[in-house]
Design a protein around this motif. Structure first.
Motif, PDB file in Angstrom:
ATOM      1  N   ILE A 123       0.838  -1.204   0.000  1.00 45.84           N
ATOM      2  CA  ILE A 123       0.000   0.000   0.000  1.00 45.84           C
ATOM      3  C   ILE A 123       0.870   1.250   0.000  1.00 45.84           C
ATOM      4  O   ILE A 123       0.609   2.220  -0.730  1.00 45.84           O
ATOM      5  N   ASN A 124       1.928   1.236   0.796  1.00 40.57           N
ATOM      6  CA  ASN A 124       2.758   2.436   0.959  1.00 40.57           C
ATOM      7  C   ASN A 124       3.796   2.628  -0.138  1.00 40.57           C
ATOM      8  O   ASN A 124       4.188   3.763  -0.430  1.00 40.57           O
ATOM      9  N   GLN A 125       4.228   1.523  -0.767  1.00 47.64           N
ATOM     10  CA  GLN A 125       5.315   1.650  -1.726  1.00 47.64           C
ATOM     11  C   GLN A 125       4.903   1.425  -3.191  1.00 47.64           C
ATOM     12  O   GLN A 125       5.600   1.894  -4.098  1.00 47.64           O
ATOM     13  N   ILE A 126       3.802   0.721  -3.409  1.00 47.01           N
ATOM     14  CA  ILE A 126       3.383   0.439  -4.788  1.00 47.01           C
ATOM     15  C   ILE A 126       2.058   1.120  -5.121  1.00 47.01           C
ATOM     16  O   ILE A 126       1.933   1.773  -6.163  1.00 47.01           O
ATOM     17  N   LEU A 127       1.083   0.971  -4.239  1.00 48.36           N
ATOM     18  CA  LEU A 127      -0.241   1.547  -4.504  1.00 48.36           C
ATOM     19  C   LEU A 127      -0.323   2.957  -3.940  1.00 48.36           C
ATOM     20  O   LEU A 127      -1.203   3.291  -3.140  1.00 48.36           O
ATOM     21  N   GLN A 128       0.594   3.793  -4.390  1.00 46.17           N
ATOM     22  CA  GLN A 128       0.700   5.153  -3.864  1.00 46.17           C
ATOM     23  C   GLN A 128      -0.126   6.135  -4.693  1.00 46.17           C
ATOM     24  O   GLN A 128      -1.289   5.892  -4.950  1.00 46.17           O
ATOM     25  N   LEU A 129       0.488   7.241  -5.083  1.00 44.61           N
ATOM     26  CA  LEU A 129      -0.243   8.292  -5.778  1.00 44.61           C
ATOM     27  C   LEU A 129      -0.913   7.773  -7.043  1.00 44.61           C
ATOM     28  O   LEU A 129      -0.322   7.039  -7.834  1.00 44.61           O
ATOM     29  N   ASP A 130      -2.146   8.193  -7.221  1.00 48.90           N
ATOM     30  CA  ASP A 130      -2.975   7.732  -8.328  1.00 48.90           C
ATOM     31  C   ASP A 130      -2.910   8.739  -9.473  1.00 48.90           C
ATOM     32  O   ASP A 130      -3.262   9.906  -9.304  1.00 48.90           O
ATOM     33  N   ASP A 131      -2.465   8.283 -10.632  1.00 52.22           N
ATOM     34  CA  ASP A 131      -2.367   9.177 -11.788  1.00 52.22           C
ATOM     35  C   ASP A 131      -3.719   9.745 -12.200  1.00 52.22           C
ATOM     36  O   ASP A 131      -3.800  10.807 -12.824  1.00 52.22           O
ATOM     37  N   THR A 132      -4.795   9.014 -11.863  1.00 50.26           N
ATOM     38  CA  THR A 132      -6.134   9.475 -12.268  1.00 50.26           C
ATOM     39  C   THR A 132      -6.742  10.433 -11.251  1.00 50.26           C
ATOM     40  O   THR A 132      -7.766  11.053 -11.524  1.00 50.26           O
ATOM     41  N   ASP A 133      -6.129  10.547 -10.070  1.00 50.25           N
ATOM     42  CA  ASP A 133      -6.642  11.442  -9.022  1.00 50.25           C
ATOM     43  C   ASP A 133      -5.480  11.835  -8.122  1.00 50.25           C
ATOM     44  O   ASP A 133      -5.073  11.072  -7.248  1.00 50.25           O
ATOM     45  N   GLU A 134      -4.945  13.023  -8.307  1.00 48.03           N
ATOM     46  CA  GLU A 134      -3.745  13.447  -7.590  1.00 48.03           C
ATOM     47  C   GLU A 134      -3.961  13.631  -6.097  1.00 48.03           C
ATOM     48  O   GLU A 134      -3.010  13.715  -5.327  1.00 48.03           O
ATOM     49  N   GLU A 135      -5.214  13.679  -5.655  1.00 49.68           N
ATOM     50  CA  GLU A 135      -5.493  13.896  -4.240  1.00 49.68           C
ATOM     51  C   GLU A 135      -5.706  12.603  -3.457  1.00 49.68           C
ATOM     52  O   GLU A 135      -5.968  12.633  -2.263  1.00 49.68           O
ATOM     53  N   SER A 136      -5.618  11.465  -4.124  1.00 49.61           N
ATOM     54  CA  SER A 136      -5.809  10.194  -3.431  1.00 49.61           C
ATOM     55  C   SER A 136      -4.794   9.180  -3.913  1.00 49.61           C
ATOM     56  O   SER A 136      -4.033   9.427  -4.851  1.00 49.61           O
ATOM     57  N   THR A 137      -4.770   8.009  -3.264  1.00 47.40           N
ATOM     58  CA  THR A 137      -3.857   6.935  -3.657  1.00 47.40           C
ATOM     59  C   THR A 137      -4.613   5.865  -4.435  1.00 47.40           C
ATOM     60  O   THR A 137      -5.845   5.836  -4.449  1.00 47.40           O
ATOM     61  N   ILE A 138      -3.858   4.974  -5.063  1.00 48.00           N
ATOM     62  CA  ILE A 138      -4.481   3.865  -5.779  1.00 48.00           C
ATOM     63  C   ILE A 138      -5.276   3.003  -4.798  1.00 48.00           C
ATOM     64  O   ILE A 138      -6.380   2.555  -5.099  1.00 48.00           O
ATOM     65  N   TRP A 139      -4.719   2.792  -3.598  1.00 45.36           N
ATOM     66  CA  TRP A 139      -5.417   1.980  -2.596  1.00 45.36           C
ATOM     67  C   TRP A 139      -6.771   2.583  -2.235  1.00 45.36           C
ATOM     68  O   TRP A 139      -7.745   1.848  -2.025  1.00 45.36           O
ATOM     69  N   ASP A 140      -6.851   3.897  -2.177  1.00 42.81           N
ATOM     70  CA  ASP A 140      -8.126   4.549  -1.868  1.00 42.81           C
ATOM     71  C   ASP A 140      -9.188   4.226  -2.915  1.00 42.81           C
ATOM     72  O   ASP A 140     -10.389   4.279  -2.628  1.00 42.81           O
ATOM     73  N   ALA A 141      -8.761   3.902  -4.117  1.00 42.94           N
ATOM     74  CA  ALA A 141      -9.701   3.667  -5.216  1.00 42.94           C
ATOM     75  C   ALA A 141     -10.081   2.198  -5.381  1.00 42.94           C
ATOM     76  O   ALA A 141     -10.878   1.864  -6.269  1.00 42.94           O
ATOM     77  N   VAL A 142      -9.530   1.309  -4.547  1.00 48.05           N
ATOM     78  CA  VAL A 142      -9.781  -0.129  -4.704  1.00 48.05           C
ATOM     79  C   VAL A 142     -11.253  -0.455  -4.475  1.00 48.05           C
ATOM     80  O   VAL A 142     -11.825  -0.117  -3.438  1.00 48.05           O
ATOM     81  N   ASP A 143     -11.849  -1.128  -5.442  1.00 45.65           N
ATOM     82  CA  ASP A 143     -13.257  -1.520  -5.360  1.00 45.65           C
ATOM     83  C   ASP A 143     -13.431  -2.950  -4.866  1.00 45.65           C
ATOM     84  O   ASP A 143     -14.450  -3.278  -4.248  1.00 45.65           O
ATOM     85  N   ALA A 144     -12.483  -3.822  -5.182  1.00 44.67           N
ATOM     86  CA  ALA A 144     -12.601  -5.224  -4.785  1.00 44.67           C
ATOM     87  C   ALA A 144     -11.218  -5.825  -4.625  1.00 44.67           C
ATOM     88  O   ALA A 144     -10.266  -5.434  -5.311  1.00 44.67           O
ATOM     89  N   VAL A 145     -11.128  -6.785  -3.710  1.00 41.80           N
ATOM     90  CA  VAL A 145      -9.894  -7.531  -3.476  1.00 41.80           C
ATOM     91  C   VAL A 145     -10.183  -9.009  -3.696  1.00 41.80           C
ATOM     92  O   VAL A 145     -11.179  -9.548  -3.197  1.00 41.80           O
ATOM     93  N   LEU A 146      -9.318  -9.682  -4.453  1.00 46.58           N
ATOM     94  CA  LEU A 146      -9.408 -11.122  -4.687  1.00 46.58           C
ATOM     95  C   LEU A 146      -8.195 -11.791  -4.053  1.00 46.58           C
ATOM     96  O   LEU A 146      -7.066 -11.335  -4.245  1.00 46.58           O
ATOM     97  N   ILE A 147      -8.432 -12.862  -3.294  1.00 47.37           N
ATOM     98  CA  ILE A 147      -7.330 -13.567  -2.623  1.00 47.37           C
ATOM     99  C   ILE A 147      -7.522 -15.060  -2.817  1.00 47.37           C
ATOM    100  O   ILE A 147      -8.603 -15.599  -2.583  1.00 47.37           O
ATOM    101  N   CYS A 148      -6.471 -15.761  -3.227  1.00 41.93           N
ATOM    102  CA  CYS A 148      -6.532 -17.217  -3.319  1.00 41.93           C
ATOM    103  C   CYS A 148      -5.183 -17.799  -2.932  1.00 41.93           C
ATOM    104  O   CYS A 148      -4.143 -17.396  -3.458  1.00 41.93           O
ATOM    105  N   GLY A 149      -5.216 -18.743  -2.009  1.00 39.13           N
ATOM    106  CA  GLY A 149      -3.992 -19.371  -1.536  1.00 39.13           C
ATOM    107  C   GLY A 149      -4.285 -20.223  -0.325  1.00 39.13           C
ATOM    108  O   GLY A 149      -5.422 -20.644  -0.095  1.00 39.13           O
ATOM    109  N   LYS A 150      -3.270 -20.453   0.478  1.00 39.31           N
ATOM    110  CA  LYS A 150      -3.451 -21.232   1.697  1.00 39.31           C
ATOM    111  C   LYS A 150      -4.213 -20.411   2.737  1.00 39.31           C
ATOM    112  O   LYS A 150      -4.234 -19.182   2.689  1.00 39.31           O
ATOM    113  N   GLY A 151      -4.798 -21.123   3.705  1.00 39.10           N
ATOM    114  CA  GLY A 151      -5.642 -20.473   4.693  1.00 39.10           C
ATOM    115  C   GLY A 151      -4.964 -19.382   5.486  1.00 39.10           C
ATOM    116  O   GLY A 151      -5.525 -18.295   5.696  1.00 39.10           O
TER     117      GLY A 151
END
Length: 374
Positions: A210-238
């Motif tokens: 969140i802090n190093q990759i999903l930072q400033l959003d090119d589509t909205d300079e006042e928010s981060t990419i993480w702020d714009a997340v609509d859904a999270v998908l996770i698959c793996g071990k419990g």
């Protein structure tokens, strides 16, 4: 997804021809099955779903569930399978199946799915561990093709670079959709010169992502990419799912927008239980299972329904014990239970009396349930 126990209700199988078999890494391979035109409607599926393979080995009929990597528009059933040992069902398939063989394949099912929103601008983040990439890959291909305004970020963990399944297919997707798909690989047993990408995918990694990759959003300079997340998908071990799902929740993603799929048994709750329940002793339970009627008594309600029935050695179907797979779905015909967090049942199904035994705390002196769903 690779589960062991089918639901009590009947699963429909058809014989499909194996069209392609490919070794991906030292211990993973893919299978592709043709869908004949006369069975096209039975094999309509959604991205993220799975099928069951029925196969005879040493005189025994074995059934196992495997998530599909294919997207609906591809009109084939493609699976990604990991071989955990020489004695495993997966290795039996790999050693014995040949192109042209016919195999009993169930009709698709499962609810690790997303509602399509082709006219919206969406940001979707996915986390995959090992062979947990299989349903995630199905989602990536489907969304990139059908939702032209959706951007995706994949964080994919493996032990080493050599163990990355579907690496070529993933890279081809990045090349085809460079402005909409971004993939980052993580290795738990290999040094790559950057600490961020070394180690397991877990809650600590989520914070760094969140802090190093999903930072400033090119589509909205006042928010981060993480702020714009609509859904999270996770698959793996419990343990991975539990750690990442809770991290996403604590970083502001609503639980209803966090979707996960297990590919092995997991006996813990994904989210902490935040509610206390009144103690009830000597609970009478009647239930129907595989067309048989059973009766038993639970000492109390400190342990959830499914787990108590399994302790008493009843053959109740289950896989995850965490409210994800739906294998223990049943109908509450009498009595009261509290249904905790679940990733499977819809609001409408809950209202109709359907429950998941693994997520049910009994709140009455007597209950009656039907695992045969009829």
């Amino acid at each position: 997804m690779e589960n062991l126990v089918p639901k009590a209700r009947q699963i429909e199988f058809h014989r499909l021809k194996l069209a392609k078999k490919q070794e991906l890494t030292k211990n993973t391979f893919s299978l592709e099955f043709e869908i004949p035109s006369e069975l096209a409607s039975q094999y309509d599926f959604e991205a993220g779903q799975y099928i069951t393979l029925k196969f005879e080995s040493e005189g025994k009929i074995i059934q196992k569930d495997f998530s599909m990597t294919s997207a609906p528009f591809e009109k084939v059933i493609t699976l990604g399978i990991k071989i955990n040992s020489e004695e495993s069902f997966a290795n039996t398939l790999f050693q014995n199946l040949k192109v042209g063989d016919e195999v009993e394949v169930s009709e698709p099912r499962g609810r690790f799915t997303l509602i399509a929103k082709p006219h919206e601008f969406r940001t979707i983040v996915a986390f995959a561990g090992g062979i947990g990439i299989t349903p995630i890959l199905s989602h990536l291909k489907n969304i990139l093709r059908t939702e032209h305004r959706t951007r995706l970020f994949l964080f994919y963990g493996n032990r080493t670079k050599k163990e990355v399944a579907f690496k070529q297919e993933l890279e081809e997707l990045v090349q085809k959709y460079p402005d909409r798909l971004e993939i980052h690989y993580f290795y738990s047993q290999e040094k790559v010169g950057n600490g961020l990408f070394e180690g397991r995918l877990d809650a600590k990694k989520v914070a760094l992502i969140i802090n190093q990759i999903l930072q400033l959003d090119d589509t909205d300079e006042e928010s981060t990419i993480w702020d714009a997340v609509d859904a999270v998908l996770i698959c793996g071990k419990g343990e991975m799912i539990k750690s990442i799902a809770n991290a996403c929740y604590h970083h502001g993603i609503l639980k209803k927008n966090i979707h996960f799929e297990l590919f092995e048994e997991f006996n813990e709750d994904i989210y902490p239980i935040e509610k206390e329940f009144p103690l009830i002793n000597d609970i009478s339970v009647d239930f129907k299972l595989f067309n048989n009627e059973y009766s038993t008594t639970l000492k109390d309600n400190k342990i959830k329904l499914l787990q108590q029935l399994l302790i008493q050695k009843f053959p109740v179907p289950y896989s995850c014990k965490s409210g994800i797979c739906g294998s223990c779905e049943c109908i509450l015909e009498e009595g009261e239970v509290e249904l905790l967090e679940n990733e499977y049942l819809t609001t409408k199904e809950e209202a109709s009396g359907r429950i998941l035994a693994c997520m049910s705390v009994v709140l009455s002196k007597k209950i009656k349930v039907n695992f045969d769903l009829n």
